[in-house]
Scaffold this active site. Structure first.
Site, short mmCIF file in Angstrom:
data_model
loop_
_atom_site.label_atom_id
_atom_site.label_comp_id
_atom_site.label_asym_id
_atom_site.label_seq_id
_atom_site.Cartn_x
_atom_site.Cartn_y
_atom_site.Cartn_z
N ARG A 148 0.84 -1.21 0.00
CA ARG A 148 0.00 0.00 0.00
C ARG A 148 0.87 1.25 0.00
NH1 ARG A 148 -4.08 -0.12 4.69
NH2 ARG A 148 -4.84 1.83 3.76
N GLN B 275 -9.01 10.16 8.29
CA GLN B 275 -8.95 8.74 8.66
C GLN B 275 -7.97 8.01 7.74
OE1 GLN B 275 -13.22 7.15 9.56
NE2 GLN B 275 -13.47 8.86 8.12
N ASP C 123 -2.81 7.64 3.86
CA ASP C 123 -1.96 8.11 2.76
C ASP C 123 -1.48 9.54 3.06
OD1 ASP C 123 -5.04 8.51 1.07
OD2 ASP C 123 -3.75 10.19 1.62
N HIS D 273 -5.71 7.93 12.28
CA HIS D 273 -5.45 6.49 12.13
C HIS D 273 -4.03 6.22 11.70
CE1 HIS D 273 -10.04 5.71 11.65
NE2 HIS D 273 -9.68 5.88 12.90
N CYS E 233 15.45 -0.07 13.68
CA CYS E 233 14.93 1.23 14.13
C CYS E 233 16.10 2.20 14.23
CB CYS E 233 14.27 1.06 15.50
SG CYS E 233 13.86 2.61 16.33
N GLY F 195 -16.25 12.06 1.85
CA GLY F 195 -15.83 10.74 1.39
C GLY F 195 -15.61 9.72 2.48
N LEU G 201 -20.23 10.62 -2.58
CA LEU G 201 -20.90 10.09 -3.80
C LEU G 201 -22.37 9.84 -3.53
CD1 LEU G 201 -18.81 7.25 -5.51
CD2 LEU G 201 -19.26 9.56 -6.35
N GLU G 202 -22.62 9.34 -2.31
CA GLU G 202 -24.01 9.03 -1.90
C GLU G 202 -24.11 9.32 -0.41
OE1 GLU G 202 -23.75 4.96 -3.04
OE2 GLU G 202 -22.72 4.37 -1.19
N ALA H 136 -15.88 13.86 -4.97
CA ALA H 136 -15.17 14.84 -4.12
C ALA H 136 -14.39 15.84 -4.99
CB ALA H 136 -14.22 14.10 -3.18
C1 BV8 Z 1 -11.10 2.40 19.21
C2 BV8 Z 1 -6.25 2.36 9.56
C3 BV8 Z 1 -11.00 2.57 21.56
C4 BV8 Z 1 -5.91 1.03 9.03
C5 BV8 Z 1 -8.55 2.13 10.18
C6 BV8 Z 1 -14.29 -4.04 19.47
C7 BV8 Z 1 -13.04 -3.84 20.04
C8 BV8 Z 1 -12.41 -2.61 19.97
C9 BV8 Z 1 -13.00 -1.57 19.29
C10 BV8 Z 1 -14.23 -1.80 18.70
C11 BV8 Z 1 -14.89 -3.01 18.79
N1 BV8 Z 1 -16.09 -2.91 18.13
C12 BV8 Z 1 -16.19 -1.66 17.61
C13 BV8 Z 1 -15.08 -0.98 17.95
C14 BV8 Z 1 -14.74 0.32 17.59
C15 BV8 Z 1 -13.99 0.20 16.29
C16 BV8 Z 1 -15.01 0.33 15.18
O1 BV8 Z 1 -15.47 1.42 14.93
N2 BV8 Z 1 -15.36 -0.79 14.52
C17 BV8 Z 1 -16.36 -0.72 13.47
C18 BV8 Z 1 -16.07 -1.80 12.45
C19 BV8 Z 1 -17.73 -0.86 14.11
N3 BV8 Z 1 -13.03 1.28 16.26
C20 BV8 Z 1 -11.77 1.06 16.68
O2 BV8 Z 1 -11.32 -0.03 16.98
C21 BV8 Z 1 -10.93 2.32 16.79
N4 BV8 Z 1 -10.34 2.37 18.10
O3 BV8 Z 1 -12.30 2.33 19.21
O4 BV8 Z 1 -10.31 2.53 20.35
C22 BV8 Z 1 -11.59 3.91 21.81
C23 BV8 Z 1 -12.66 4.00 22.64
C24 BV8 Z 1 -13.23 5.23 22.87
C25 BV8 Z 1 -12.75 6.37 22.29
C26 BV8 Z 1 -11.69 6.27 21.45
C27 BV8 Z 1 -11.11 5.04 21.19
C28 BV8 Z 1 -9.82 2.31 15.77
C29 BV8 Z 1 -10.39 2.20 14.38
C30 BV8 Z 1 -9.28 2.46 13.36
C31 BV8 Z 1 -9.16 1.30 12.40
N5 BV8 Z 1 -8.20 1.66 11.35
N6 BV8 Z 1 -7.64 2.56 9.30
C32 BV8 Z 1 -5.55 1.12 7.58
O5 BV8 Z 1 -5.97 2.07 6.90
O6 BV8 Z 1 -4.86 0.20 7.14
S1 BV8 Z 1 -10.17 2.21 9.78
C33 BV8 Z 1 -10.31 2.43 8.12
O7 BV8 Z 1 -11.62 2.06 7.79
C34 BV8 Z 1 -10.20 3.85 7.67
O8 BV8 Z 1 -9.21 4.54 8.35
C35 BV8 Z 1 -11.57 4.41 7.88
O9 BV8 Z 1 -11.73 4.88 9.20
C36 BV8 Z 1 -12.43 3.19 7.70
C37 BV8 Z 1 -13.04 3.14 6.33
O10 BV8 Z 1 -13.93 4.17 6.26
P1 BV8 Z 1 -13.93 5.20 5.04
O11 BV8 Z 1 -12.67 5.98 5.05
O12 BV8 Z 1 -15.19 5.91 5.16
O13 BV8 Z 1 -13.91 4.33 3.72
P2 BV8 Z 1 -15.09 3.45 3.13
O14 BV8 Z 1 -14.52 2.65 2.03
O15 BV8 Z 1 -15.81 2.79 4.25
O16 BV8 Z 1 -16.11 4.51 2.50
C38 BV8 Z 1 -15.71 5.28 1.41
C39 BV8 Z 1 -16.70 6.42 1.30
O17 BV8 Z 1 -16.27 7.28 0.26
C40 BV8 Z 1 -18.10 5.95 0.95
O18 BV8 Z 1 -19.04 6.67 1.71
C41 BV8 Z 1 -18.23 6.31 -0.55
O19 BV8 Z 1 -19.55 6.67 -0.89
C42 BV8 Z 1 -17.33 7.53 -0.62
N7 BV8 Z 1 -16.71 7.75 -1.93
C43 BV8 Z 1 -16.16 6.81 -2.75
N8 BV8 Z 1 -15.67 7.43 -3.84
C44 BV8 Z 1 -15.91 8.76 -3.68
C45 BV8 Z 1 -16.56 8.97 -2.47
N9 BV8 Z 1 -16.94 10.18 -2.03
C46 BV8 Z 1 -16.65 11.24 -2.83
N10 BV8 Z 1 -16.03 11.13 -4.02
C47 BV8 Z 1 -15.65 9.92 -4.47
N11 BV8 Z 1 -15.03 9.82 -5.67
#
Ligand code: BV8
Length: 224
Positions: free
Chosen positions: A55, A87, A90, A105, A132, A171, A198-199, A215
């Site tokens: 990546r 989030q 990159d 993130h 390191c 996005g 997008l939606e 976007a």
């Molecule tokens: C946390 C880095 C504690 C990695 C990412 C059990 C145990 C522990 C935690 C949890 C648990 N259950 C739930 C949780 C919380 C969990 C969570 O939310 N889980 C989800 C699945 C329910 N969260 C965590 O674990 C976080 N830490 O909770 O710590 C804490 C407690 C309290 C307070 C604070 C902290 C840590 C989460 C981080 C995970 N790491 N990324 C890597 O990148 O390799 S997450 C990763 O996925 C991204 O960073 C991003 O956040 C997410 C994806 O989301 P999007 O960016 O929105 O992308 P996606 O593809 O989903 O959507 C794309 C959008 O773009 C769409 O809407 C589409 O329509 C739009 N789009 C597409 N093309 C276009 C466009 N828009 C405009 N123009 C276009 N052309």
């Protein structure tokens, strides 16, 4: 006017960086839990390191798009009244010129030393187990926040959201917390909330203003 912009994978999509959802639940052929959790790294570090090395190389080969550049222009116009919370891991916002940026993130271009905690810029493949620069140990992992790990800069981000007049989400599907809850926090403190996507996303609270489109079209139009 104080503005907080939250960006997700959708702002980088037109630069050629695949989003998470478009991968249909599989991310470059991997299940998220296998490559974006501490457990997955513990189970199979080589697969995770190979995944992130690929990546990082892919991101180095693409360029910022008009949406990234528009946000950098906005920072030029209003300076410290803007904070971009991304989030994305990159560096396209930086390469477009943004400096007032919080990578909640983490960043592909950094490594995290699990021995001394250093977070150096690192362009070498982590699969080669480079040493390191701080402690010399060969214990580097991607400096990326995995599921179950604490995101970076939460206090700074939440203070900015509580104080902002406008919160713009660009996005992002609003699927991951705590980022997905930020629109509700902004609304609770009286900010006007805007979504450029997008939606419409399945946001935890409805946005005051939701605009559908790419976007690279929506963001320059909104900024200018
Ligand atoms: C946390 C880095 C504690 C990695 C990412 C059990 C145990 C522990 C935690 C949890 C648990 N259950 C739930 C949780 C919380 C969990 C969570 O939310 N889980 C989800 C699945 C329910 N969260 C965590 O674990 C976080 N830490 O909770 O710590 C804490 C407690 C309290 C307070 C604070 C902290 C840590 C989460 C981080 C995970 N790491 N990324 C890597 O990148 O390799 S997450 C990763 O996925 C991204 O960073 C991003 O956040 C997410 C994806 O989301 P999007 O960016 O929105 O992308 P996606 O593809 O989903 O959507 C794309 C959008 O773009 C769409 O809407 C589409 O329509 C739009 N789009 C597409 N093309 C276009 C466009 N828009 C405009 N123009 C276009 N052309």
């Amino acid at each position: 006017m104080r503005i907080v912009v939250l960006t997700g994978a959708g702002i980088s999509a037109e630069s050629g960086v695949p989003t998470f959802r478009d991968a249909g639940g599989l991310w470059e052929g991997h299940r998220v839990e296998d490559v974006a959790t501490p457990e997955g790294f513990e189970r199979d570090p080589d697969t995770v390191l190979r995944f992130y090395d690929a990546r990082r190389r892919a991101v180095a080969s693409v360029i910022p798009n008009p949406a990234h550049r528009a946000l950098a222009r906005l920072e030029g116009a209003i300076g410290s009244d803007l904070l971009v919370v991304t989030q994305n891991v990159d560096d396209l916002h930086e390469r477009a010129g943004s400096r007032r940026l919080a990578h909640m993130h983490g960043e592909l271009r950094r490594a995290l030393c699990t021995s001394c905690g250093a977070r150096p810029r690192e362009d070498r493949d982590l699969l080669d187990r480079p040493a390191c620069h701080e402690c010399g140990e060969r214990m580097l992992r991607p400096d990326v926040v995995w599921f179950g790990e604490m995101p970076y800069e939460l206090d700074r981000i939440e203070q900015a959201i509580v104080a902002c007049d406008v919160f713009v989400s660009i996005g992002t599907s609003g699927a991951v917390y705590p980022a997905a809850g930020y629109v509700a926090l902004a609304a609770a403190f009286g900010a006007r909330t805007v979504e450029l996507n997008l939606e419409p996303s399945d946001a935890v609270v409805p946005f005051d203003d939701a605009r559908a489109g790419r976007a690279s079209d929506l963001v320059p139009a909104w900024v200018d």
